[in-house]
Design an enzyme around this catalytic site. Structure first.
Site, mmCIF file in Angstrom:
data_model
loop_
_atom_site.group_PDB
_atom_site.id
_atom_site.type_symbol
_atom_site.label_atom_id
_atom_site.label_comp_id
_atom_site.label_asym_id
_atom_site.label_seq_id
_atom_site.Cartn_x
_atom_site.Cartn_y
_atom_site.Cartn_z
ATOM 1 N N SER A 1 35.302 -13.808 13.124
ATOM 2 C CA SER A 1 36.771 -14.102 13.537
ATOM 3 C C SER A 1 37.040 -13.643 14.864
ATOM 4 O O SER A 1 36.569 -14.198 15.700
ATOM 5 C CB SER A 1 37.362 -12.918 12.394
ATOM 6 O OG SER A 1 38.842 -12.807 12.784
ATOM 7 N N ASP B 1 40.833 -21.290 5.007
ATOM 8 C CA ASP B 1 41.018 -20.318 5.558
ATOM 9 C C ASP B 1 42.217 -20.180 6.149
ATOM 10 O O ASP B 1 42.966 -21.248 6.562
ATOM 11 C CB ASP B 1 40.109 -20.519 7.194
ATOM 12 C CG ASP B 1 40.297 -19.161 7.785
ATOM 13 O OD1 ASP B 1 41.031 -18.547 8.012
ATOM 14 O OD2 ASP B 1 38.916 -18.642 8.389
ATOM 15 N N HIS C 1 39.757 -16.704 4.708
ATOM 16 C CA HIS C 1 39.210 -15.825 5.981
ATOM 17 C C HIS C 1 38.265 -14.673 5.516
ATOM 18 O O HIS C 1 37.514 -14.345 5.962
ATOM 19 C CB HIS C 1 40.053 -15.757 6.991
ATOM 20 C CG HIS C 1 39.808 -15.366 8.312
ATOM 21 N ND1 HIS C 1 39.168 -16.089 9.271
ATOM 22 C CD2 HIS C 1 39.596 -13.966 8.933
ATOM 23 C CE1 HIS C 1 38.866 -15.438 10.472
ATOM 24 N NE2 HIS C 1 39.210 -14.254 10.197
#
Length: 466
Positions: free
Chosen positions: A196, A348, A381
Site C-alpha cells: 500500500s 482492490d 486491498h
C-alpha cells in the site's frame, strides 16, 4: 471466557494510557546536528538504542537488539534533510541478509512515523504501524535483520514519491555502514518490501536506484510491492465518497508539506465547511482520519469540498506537484534494474488494479529483466495485505537463496495468493509469528518456541501494567 478475551483485547489500550513515550515532534534525536549538510547521503548522523521495546499489535516483541539511526538524505528538490530509521536484529541473525520493510504510514504528521509507532506503549493513533509490525515478525523469525525507515522524512510528506524512494535507499546505505555495532556485512543482500503506502516508497526506491544509488545494485536482490500505489490520482478518484475518503486529506496534506505553495492554494479553493477536516488531515494518523471522515466527498457530489471538482487538479500548481509524484510518469531512465514482484487483489477497492497493470506493462515494454505480477482474484486491498504477505515472503526467501527469478515478464492469476508457489512455509511462519509475538517467544531461527520471556508478549504487557 468472552469476558477474558475482551479484557485481554483491552490490555494494549490500558497500557498505552498509563505510559508516555516521547513523540517524534518533541524528541531532539530527530533533529540533525549542526553542519549535517556536509555529510553524504546515507551517513549515520546519530545512533541510539530504541528508547522502548518494539511491539507487534501492542504486544512487546523479544529481539536481540533494536536501534534508531538518524540518517542524512535529501528532499525532492535536493535540499539536505535527515530522517530516522529503525534497525532490528533478531536472535541468531544472518549478517548477510536484510529486509527493508516500508510501512503503510499514510499520514502527514511526523508523530505517525514508524520509528515512533513501532514502540511499545505508542498511542492507539499509531495502530496501523502496530498492525504492520505483524509483517515484520516473519523475516525476524527467519534470521533476517529488518530495517524500517521513516521514509516520509522530517516533513511527513505522504504521497511524495521521490522523497520516499530516496529515504528508503539512504536507509539501506546507512545499515550497510552499521557493521561496527550491528554486525551487518558491508556486502549484505537487501530485499525491499512494502504494501500500500509502503509500496509507493518501495516502488520509487526500485525506480530511483539506478540513478540515485547505483552502487546499491550489487546489494539489492529485489523489490516486492503489494497493493501497488503507482498512480496517486487514481487512488483519490477511487476513494472519494467511500469509507476510505479520509485518505484524500492525508495525501493532500502530505503533498503540501513538500510543496508549501500547494497548501496555500488548497486553502484558497476549499469550501469553508471543509477547512476543519483538511486541517485534521494534517494532524491525524491513518486510522483516525479514515474513522472520522467516511463517505466524505472532496471532488465529487453536490456538496464537495472543492467546488471545481477534479478540474482543480488540472490547474498548473496542482497538476505539476501531482505529475512529479506519479511513478508511472517517470521515463525509461528509471527502469528498475533489480527483480520486482507485484502482488495485488483484482477487486482492490482502494487502488484499482488497472494502474498496477499499466505500470507492469510499461516496465515490460521497456525491457525490464525480471518482473512478476501475482494477481489475487478473490481479495480487495485490506485482505491482500495478509493473504499476499506469504507470497512476498516466499519470493524474498528465493532471492536470498540465490534462486533464479522470473526472466522477462510474467503475469499470473490465482484464486488466492496463498496458492503462490512455496508459500506453505511462509504462511506457517506468518501466523506462527503472530502467535509468538503475543506470547513473547524470542524471535530468530533455532529458538525454542517454548522459551517465553517475562518481558515480552502478553506476559510483558501484563507485567508492565502491574
Amino acid at each position: 471466557m468472552k469476558g477474558l478475551v475482551f479484557l485481554l483485547g483491552l490490555l494494549p489500550t490500558i497500557y498505552a494510557s498509563l505510559v508516555h513515550i516521547t513523540p517524534a515532534s518533541e524528541d531532539d534525536f530527530y533533529n540533525p546536528p549542526a553542519g549535517f549538510e556536509s555529510a553524504k547521503n546515507g551517513d549515520i548522523l546519530k545512533l541510539r538504542n530504541s528508547p522502548n521495546r518494539l511491539a507487534s499489535f501492542y504486544f512487546p516483541i523479544d529481539v536481540k537488539n533494536a536501534w534508531q539511526l538518524l540518517v542524512k538524505s535529501e528532499d525532492s528538490f535536493g535540499n539536505p534533510n535527515a530522517f530516522v530509521t529503525t534497525l532490528i536484529e533478531p536472535y541468531n541473525a544472518d549478517p548477510s541478509k536484510v529486509v527493508s520493510y516500508q510501512t503503510w504510514e499514510d499520514a502527514s504528521n511526523i508523530n505517525c512515523s514508524p520509528s515512533y509507532g513501532a514502540q511499545f506503549g505508542s498511542p492507539l493513533s499509531t495502530i496501523t504501524t502496530q498492525i504492520d509490525m505483524t509483517l515484520i515478525v516473519p523475516p525476524l523469525r527467519s534470521g533476517y535483520y529488518v530495517v524500517t525507515p521513516d521514509y516520509e522524512g522530517p516533513k511527513a510528506t505522504f504521497a511524495v514519491g521521490r522523497q520516499s524512494g530516496q529515504a528508503t535507499l539512504d536507509s539501506v546505505r546507512a545499515i550497510l555502514k552499521s557493521g561496527s555495532f550491528s554486525g551487518i556485512n558491508e556486502d549484505a543482500k537487501v530485499a525491499l518490501w512494502g504494501y500500500s503506502g509502503g509500496s509507493l516508497a518501495t516502488g520509487w526506491a526500485a525506480a530511483l536506484q539506478p540513478v540515485y544509488a547505483p552502487e546499491l545494485q550489487k546489494n539489492i536482490v529485489g523489490a516486492a510491492v503489494g497493493g501497488f500505489a503507482a498512480n496517486i490520482t487514481a487512488i483519490a478518484e477511487s476513494v472519494d465518497g467511500t469509507i476510505f475518503a479520509g485518505l484524500i486529506t492525508l495525501a493532500l496534506n502530505g503533498l503540501a508539506n513538500e510543496y508549501p505553495d500547494l497548501k496555500t492554494a488548497f486553502y484558497e479553493e476549499l469550501s469553508d465547511f471543509a477547512v476543519p477536516e483538511f486541517k485534521a488531515g494534517a494532524e491525524n494518523c491513518l486510522a483516525e482520519n479514515i474513522f472520522h471522515y467516511p463517505l466524505h466527498q472532496y471532488f465529487t457530489g453536490p456538496k464537495r469540498a472543492f467546488e471545481k471538482g477534479w478540474g482543480l487538479l488540472k490547474e498548473d500548481i496542482f497538476n505539476k506537484s501531482i505529475q512529479d509524484n506519479l511513478l508511472i510518469g517517470l521515463n525509461k531512465t528509471y527502469l528498475p534494474q533489480v527483480p520486482v514482484l507485484i502482488y495485488h487483489g483484482t477487486v482492490d477497492e482502494i487502488i484499482p488494479i488497472k494502474d498496477p497493470h499499466a505500470q507492469y506493462q510499461l516496465w515490460c515494454d521497456w525491457g525490464i529483466e525480471s518482473l512478476e505480477f501475482a494477481e489475487d482474484l478473490s481479495t480487495g486491498h485490506l485482505a491482500e495485505t495478509f493473504t499476499g504477505a506469504p507470497a512476498a515472503l516466499a519470493w524474498i526467501d528465493a532471492r536470498f537463496d540465490g534462486k533464479t527469478p522470473i526472466q522477462g515478464c510474467s503475469h499470473t492469476t490465482r484464486l488466492t495468493n496463498l496458492l503462490y508457489p512455496n508459500t506453505s512455509d511462509s504462511t506457517h511462519s506468518y501466523f506462527l509469528g503472530i502467535y509468538q509475538a503475543v506470547f513473547g517467544t524470542p524471535l530468530g531461527p533455532g529458538i525454542n518456541g517454548d522459551n517465553i520471556t517475562i518481558n515480552s508478549g502478553l506476559l510483558g504487557l501484563v507485567s508492565s501494567i502491574i
